[in-house]
Enzyme design. Sequence first.
Site, mmCIF file in Angstrom:
data_model
loop_
_atom_site.group_PDB
_atom_site.id
_atom_site.type_symbol
_atom_site.label_atom_id
_atom_site.label_comp_id
_atom_site.label_asym_id
_atom_site.label_seq_id
_atom_site.Cartn_x
_atom_site.Cartn_y
_atom_site.Cartn_z
ATOM 1 N N LYS A 131 0.841 -1.210 0.000
ATOM 2 C CA LYS A 131 0.000 0.000 0.000
ATOM 3 C C LYS A 131 0.875 1.258 0.000
ATOM 4 C CE LYS A 131 -3.817 -2.461 2.097
ATOM 5 N NZ LYS A 131 -4.454 -2.971 3.306
ATOM 6 N N ASP B 296 -11.031 3.211 3.849
ATOM 7 C CA ASP B 296 -11.357 1.785 3.740
ATOM 8 C C ASP B 296 -12.875 1.589 3.671
ATOM 9 O OD1 ASP B 296 -9.467 -0.162 3.464
ATOM 10 O OD2 ASP B 296 -8.976 -0.293 5.600
ATOM 11 N N GLN C 98 -4.399 -1.587 9.522
ATOM 12 C CA GLN C 98 -4.365 -2.933 8.952
ATOM 13 C C GLN C 98 -4.961 -3.958 9.915
ATOM 14 O OE1 GLN C 98 -3.264 -3.671 5.752
ATOM 15 N NE2 GLN C 98 -4.078 -5.694 6.190
#
Length: 302
Positions: free
Chosen positions: A53, A120, A97
């Site tokens: 990422k 997200d 994460q």
Amino acid sequence: MPAQLIDGVKLSQQLRADIAARAAKLTASGRQPGLAVIIVGDDPASHVYVRNKVKACGEVGFHSVLEKYEADFSEQALLDRIAALNVDPAIHGILVQMPLPKHIDPTKVIEAIATTKDVDGYSVLSAGELVANLPGFRPCTPYGCMKLIESTGFDLRGKHAVVIGRSNTVGKPMALLLLQANATVTICHSATPDLGYHTRQADVIVAAVGRRNTVTADMVKPGAIVIDVGMNRDDAGKLCGDVDFAGVSEVASHLTPVPGGVGPMTITMLLMNTVESAERGLGKTQEKTEPDSGMAPKPGIA
Ligand code: NAP
């Protein structure tokens, strides 16, 4: 005729070129898009994901911050870091994460992220925005699946889409996005008695289960579009999806490979959400709003 492959790598490259151009424009006006990625603990797969990422951010000209913490990092310390990033004008997206160590409540953590930076799209407010058809961040994997379907030129209006899986991060938002595109949507899950009965009626199948060979050729209507979200290992340890690729490619019109289909699109849509956040927020300090009060800032964050 074998199914046409929907190439997620190629589509990602095209979308990332557009994201890079948007980022360059923002940077030139003093608003370089910024993504903060936080990882707690030492799960090796998670470390690979966050590295990818951060690398992708660099490739499209974003500012990125990677915060790594030991597995014993406290929940409160993590919430404090998120609170600081929520008001950091250089950061337009925050990603924590998953999975987190057991002593940290993932819901608390996700809900602490300012909705305006929830790239997200996992928070309750982001989910509500999706349900209510309001602008907001769409979860990256289903958003990527929509782009893959769109790339085939197929018009979803009035078509029957079957989603297999009902997780909050993939199945449910996927079904809502298909509904928004005017498809008639069926959601199947582990308690669905005859999966094939539903999938055989589908013009589009999205498989998000996590079990290989969940979708076989006899379960697919000739000419259907099949999107394979699953990530599994075959007996030889090779990455594979939920769909019997060889069999289904003889029946479907379009099919995503694993790897090279949905996977690359997930990071691309994270970049897309982040550039959109930078364009929307214009780098101003952003505040989380409480679901019950509509617009009141979260105590301690404003
Ligand atoms: P999840 O939370 O485990 O959800 C799996 C869903 O599949 C559940 O809703 C479950 O039903 C359903 N299911 C299980 N067995 C089934 C069966 N026999 N028939 C029908 N439905 C069944 O997984 P997820 O996070 O949604 O992820 C799904 C898969 O996608 C995984 O392989 C994951 O690794 C992959 N994934 C890939 C990407 C990517 O970027 N490529 C991103 C995210 C996820 P119940 O709700 O009834 O238990």
